[in-house]
Design an enzyme around this catalytic site. Structure first.
Site, PDB file in Angstrom:
ATOM      1  N   CYS A  64      -6.931 -13.115  -1.261  1.00 54.10           N
ATOM      2  CA  CYS A  64      -7.706 -12.840  -1.958  1.00 54.10           C
ATOM      3  C   CYS A  64      -8.032 -11.316  -2.822  1.00 54.10           C
ATOM      4  O   CYS A  64      -8.392 -11.120  -4.130  1.00 54.10           O
ATOM      5  CB  CYS A  64      -8.517 -12.642  -1.600  1.00 54.10           C
ATOM      6  SG  CYS A  64      -9.252 -14.420  -0.640  1.00 54.10           S
ATOM      7  N   HIS A  83     -14.705  -9.498  -6.245  1.00 49.79           N
ATOM      8  CA  HIS A  83     -13.970 -10.963  -5.500  1.00 49.79           C
ATOM      9  C   HIS A  83     -15.722 -11.679  -5.060  1.00 49.79           C
ATOM     10  O   HIS A  83     -16.490 -10.809  -4.662  1.00 49.79           O
ATOM     11  CB  HIS A  83     -13.306 -10.621  -4.509  1.00 49.79           C
ATOM     12  CG  HIS A  83     -12.754 -11.080  -3.745  1.00 49.79           C
ATOM     13  ND1 HIS A  83     -12.429 -12.738  -4.200  1.00 49.79           N
ATOM     14  CD2 HIS A  83     -12.953 -11.768  -2.165  1.00 49.79           C
ATOM     15  CE1 HIS A  83     -12.176 -13.486  -3.368  1.00 49.79           C
ATOM     16  NE2 HIS A  83     -12.216 -13.066  -2.526  1.00 49.79           N
ATOM     17  N   ASN A 115     -15.481 -19.364  -2.829  1.00 53.37           N
ATOM     18  CA  ASN A 115     -14.131 -17.540  -2.987  1.00 53.37           C
ATOM     19  C   ASN A 115     -13.281 -18.683  -3.495  1.00 53.37           C
ATOM     20  O   ASN A 115     -12.765 -19.178  -2.823  1.00 53.37           O
ATOM     21  CB  ASN A 115     -14.420 -17.466  -1.662  1.00 53.37           C
ATOM     22  CG  ASN A 115     -13.055 -16.622  -1.441  1.00 53.37           C
ATOM     23  OD1 ASN A 115     -12.338 -16.485  -2.983  1.00 53.37           O
ATOM     24  ND2 ASN A 115     -12.756 -15.482  -0.086  1.00 53.37           N
TER      25      ASN A 115
HETATM   26  C1  LIG Z   1     -17.987 -17.166   7.467  1.00 56.98           C
HETATM   27  C2  LIG Z   1     -19.706 -16.654   7.670  1.00 56.98           C
HETATM   28  C3  LIG Z   1     -20.406 -17.258   6.343  1.00 56.98           C
HETATM   29  C4  LIG Z   1     -20.022 -16.892   9.044  1.00 56.98           C
HETATM   30  O1  LIG Z   1     -21.063 -15.934   9.519  1.00 56.98           O
HETATM   31  P1  LIG Z   1     -22.054 -15.539  10.577  1.00 56.98           P
HETATM   32  O2  LIG Z   1     -23.459 -14.841  10.411  1.00 56.98           O
HETATM   33  O3  LIG Z   1     -20.575 -15.177  10.658  1.00 56.98           O
HETATM   34  O4  LIG Z   1     -21.960 -16.978  11.366  1.00 56.98           O
HETATM   35  P2  LIG Z   1     -20.824 -17.282  13.119  1.00 56.98           P
HETATM   36  O5  LIG Z   1     -20.554 -17.090  12.292  1.00 56.98           O
HETATM   37  O6  LIG Z   1     -21.371 -16.347  13.807  1.00 56.98           O
HETATM   38  O7  LIG Z   1     -22.089 -18.666  13.211  1.00 56.98           O
HETATM   39  C5  LIG Z   1     -23.016 -18.954  13.412  1.00 56.98           C
HETATM   40  C6  LIG Z   1     -23.658 -19.626  13.426  1.00 56.98           C
HETATM   41  O8  LIG Z   1     -23.233 -20.906  13.049  1.00 56.98           O
HETATM   42  C7  LIG Z   1     -21.988 -21.995  12.911  1.00 56.98           C
HETATM   43  N1  LIG Z   1     -21.982 -22.753  11.642  1.00 56.98           N
HETATM   44  C8  LIG Z   1     -21.016 -21.896  11.182  1.00 56.98           C
HETATM   45  N2  LIG Z   1     -20.526 -22.324  10.232  1.00 56.98           N
HETATM   46  C9  LIG Z   1     -21.269 -23.370   9.931  1.00 56.98           C
HETATM   47  C10 LIG Z   1     -21.605 -24.309   8.771  1.00 56.98           C
HETATM   48  N3  LIG Z   1     -20.763 -24.075   8.210  1.00 56.98           N
HETATM   49  N4  LIG Z   1     -22.686 -25.118   8.879  1.00 56.98           N
HETATM   50  C11 LIG Z   1     -23.726 -25.024  10.017  1.00 56.98           C
HETATM   51  N5  LIG Z   1     -23.366 -23.671  10.689  1.00 56.98           N
HETATM   52  C12 LIG Z   1     -22.458 -23.706  10.175  1.00 56.98           C
HETATM   53  C13 LIG Z   1     -21.344 -21.057  13.494  1.00 56.98           C
HETATM   54  O9  LIG Z   1     -20.611 -22.857  14.579  1.00 56.98           O
HETATM   55  C14 LIG Z   1     -22.707 -20.998  14.591  1.00 56.98           C
HETATM   56  O10 LIG Z   1     -23.368 -21.675  15.415  1.00 56.98           O
HETATM   57  P3  LIG Z   1     -23.746 -20.918  17.196  1.00 56.98           P
HETATM   58  O11 LIG Z   1     -24.223 -19.995  16.965  1.00 56.98           O
HETATM   59  O12 LIG Z   1     -24.231 -22.323  17.771  1.00 56.98           O
HETATM   60  O13 LIG Z   1     -22.033 -20.830  17.320  1.00 56.98           O
HETATM   61  C15 LIG Z   1     -19.961 -15.005   7.459  1.00 56.98           C
HETATM   62  O14 LIG Z   1     -19.077 -14.446   8.799  1.00 56.98           O
HETATM   63  C16 LIG Z   1     -18.306 -14.738   6.244  1.00 56.98           C
HETATM   64  O15 LIG Z   1     -18.656 -14.767   5.305  1.00 56.98           O
HETATM   65  N6  LIG Z   1     -18.060 -13.850   6.790  1.00 56.98           N
HETATM   66  C17 LIG Z   1     -16.537 -13.309   5.292  1.00 56.98           C
HETATM   67  C18 LIG Z   1     -15.372 -14.123   5.448  1.00 56.98           C
HETATM   68  C19 LIG Z   1     -15.290 -14.098   4.118  1.00 56.98           C
HETATM   69  O16 LIG Z   1     -16.093 -14.106   3.044  1.00 56.98           O
HETATM   70  N7  LIG Z   1     -13.788 -14.386   3.955  1.00 56.98           N
HETATM   71  C20 LIG Z   1     -12.968 -14.259   2.543  1.00 56.98           C
HETATM   72  C21 LIG Z   1     -13.422 -13.158   2.851  1.00 56.98           C
HETATM   73  S1  LIG Z   1     -11.459 -12.963   0.995  1.00 56.98           S
END
Ligand SMILES: CC(C)(COP(=O)(O)OP(=O)(O)OC[C@H]1O[C@@H](n2cnc3c(N)ncnc32)[C@H](O)[C@@H]1OP(=O)(O)O)[C@@H](O)C(=O)NCCC(=O)NCCS
Length: 321
Positions: free
Chosen positions: A114, A248, A278
């Site tokens: 990225c 980004h 993304n």
């Molecule tokens: C990925 C992201 C959106 C997840 O959000 P979060 O608040 O951290 O959520 P979590 O991973 O803790 O998951 C919370 C719950 O949602 C669930 N969940 C994950 N993806 C899901 C989806 N697409 N739809 C519904 N539920 C989802 C998980 O299973 C979890 O359930 P549980 O509590 O029953 O275990 C967030 O961590 C994020 O944006 N991270 C950065 C990712 C990124 O930008 N990467 C690229 C960088 S270049």
């Protein structure tokens, strides 16, 4: 007079097919509400079989050339930032060179996921300033849909495909136009937090994106705020001098948190994550092209670009348009 790399033109290309969150929810256990609340994403474009990283990159490059008023034969350097090349080799940049009809020049890919576009801009800037090329095409292009695990809802909802391109040209300037500073970083000890579980030299397969979302989020906000501070410090400017930030486009919450840390008002930040999701190395040049074409970014504006991705890698650039 100082020889600098000046932004001469921008372009972009998106696959024909646009997919909404609701359409994704028919395929994996997710919802429009969850995706919008956690990420700000509403749509992403997904490449059809005839659309590749190379063809999207070439389409974006042609637009950027037209905007710059240049021909393919003027180009002395083509860099494609990508983590999803058409083939393991040759470099997608050479494919782009052939597709746009550029004769013998320098062409290679940059792999920094990225952050790839920031790495590519920094390399092009150095090569232009040292005289290796007068006109460069710097492209970010990805077909991340090909490396997503479509059964993994924690990753497949986050990414999309697309390409963005810029033409950078050497000019001897007396004012402060052009690329003023770039900063790049990498911390390979965090490689297992965001990676692809395949490759030619390990599994012999392409593999799929794997990510520890929470950790990536935490590192992204800290690293991006820090590198923006560094690059502005390099040119003796502060957040209040910035006309536009083109971040980004990984997640609206990361973008908002970074802007808040720097004290940047939201209306100075270009946002496309809702429409494109993304697109990895393509996200910054895609967003830049959009804001140039709709008239928000104008000549004379101070623009800051930033990105963070797998590696971890991250970087920022400051330029006067
Ligand atoms: C990925 C992201 C959106 C997840 O959000 P979060 O608040 O951290 O959520 P979590 O991973 O803790 O998951 C919370 C719950 O949602 C669930 N969940 C994950 N993806 C899901 C989806 N697409 N739809 C519904 N539920 C989802 C998980 O299973 C979890 O359930 P549980 O509590 O029953 O275990 C967030 O961590 C994020 O944006 N991270 C950065 C990712 C990124 O930008 N990467 C690229 C960088 S270049």
């Amino acid at each position: 007079m100082t020889r600098r790399a000046i932004l001469k033109g921008t372009g972009s290309a998106l696959p024909r097919k646009r997919v909404s969150n609701a359409e994704l929810a028919e395929r994996v256990d997710t919802s429009d509400e969850w995706i919008v609340e956690r990420t700000g994403i509403r749509f992403r474009h997904i490449a059809e079989p005839d659309e590749t990283t190379g063809t999207l990159a070439a389409a974006a490059a042609k637009e950027a050339l037209m905007a710059a008023g240049l021909e393919a034969s003027d180009i002395g350097l083509v860099i494609v930032a990508t983590a999803t090349p058409d083939n393991t080799f040759p470099a997608t940049a050479t494919k782009v060179q052939a597709l746009i009809g550029a004769p013998d020049c320098i062409a290679f890919d940059v792999a920094a996921v990225c952050s790839g576009f920031l790495y590519a801009v920094s390399v092009a800037d150095s090569m232009i300033r040292t005289g290796a090329a007068d006109h460069a095409l710097v492209i970010g292009s990805e077909t991340f849909s090909r490396i997503l695990d479509w059964d993994d809802r924690t990753t497949c909802v986050l990414f999309g495909d697309g390409a963005g391109a810029v033409v950078l040209s050497a000019e001897d300037v007396e004012d402060d136009r052009g690329i003023l500073a770039t900063r790049l970083h990498a911390e390979g000890q965090y490689s297992d937090m965001l990676y692809v579980d395949g490759g030619p030299s390990t599994t012999g397969t392409v593999g799929h994106v794997r990510m520890q979302g929470r950790e990536v989020f935490r590192h992204a906000v800290t690293n991006l705020a820090a590198v923006l501070g560094e690059v502005l410090g390099d040119v003796g400017l502060s957040a209040s001098d910035i006309d536009w930030v083109v971040p980004h486009q990984a997640n609206k919450r990361i973008i908002d948190a970074t802007a808040k840390k720097l004290g940047l008002p939201a209306d100075r930040v270009v946002l496309t994550v809702d429409q494109h999701a993304n697109t990895s190395a393509a996200s910054v040049p895609l967003a830049l092209d959009l804001a140039v074409r709709d008239g928000r970014i104008k000549r004379g504006d101070l623009v800051v670009l930033e990105a963070m991705g797998g590696g971890f890698t991250w970087g920022a650039a400051v330029l006067r348009v």
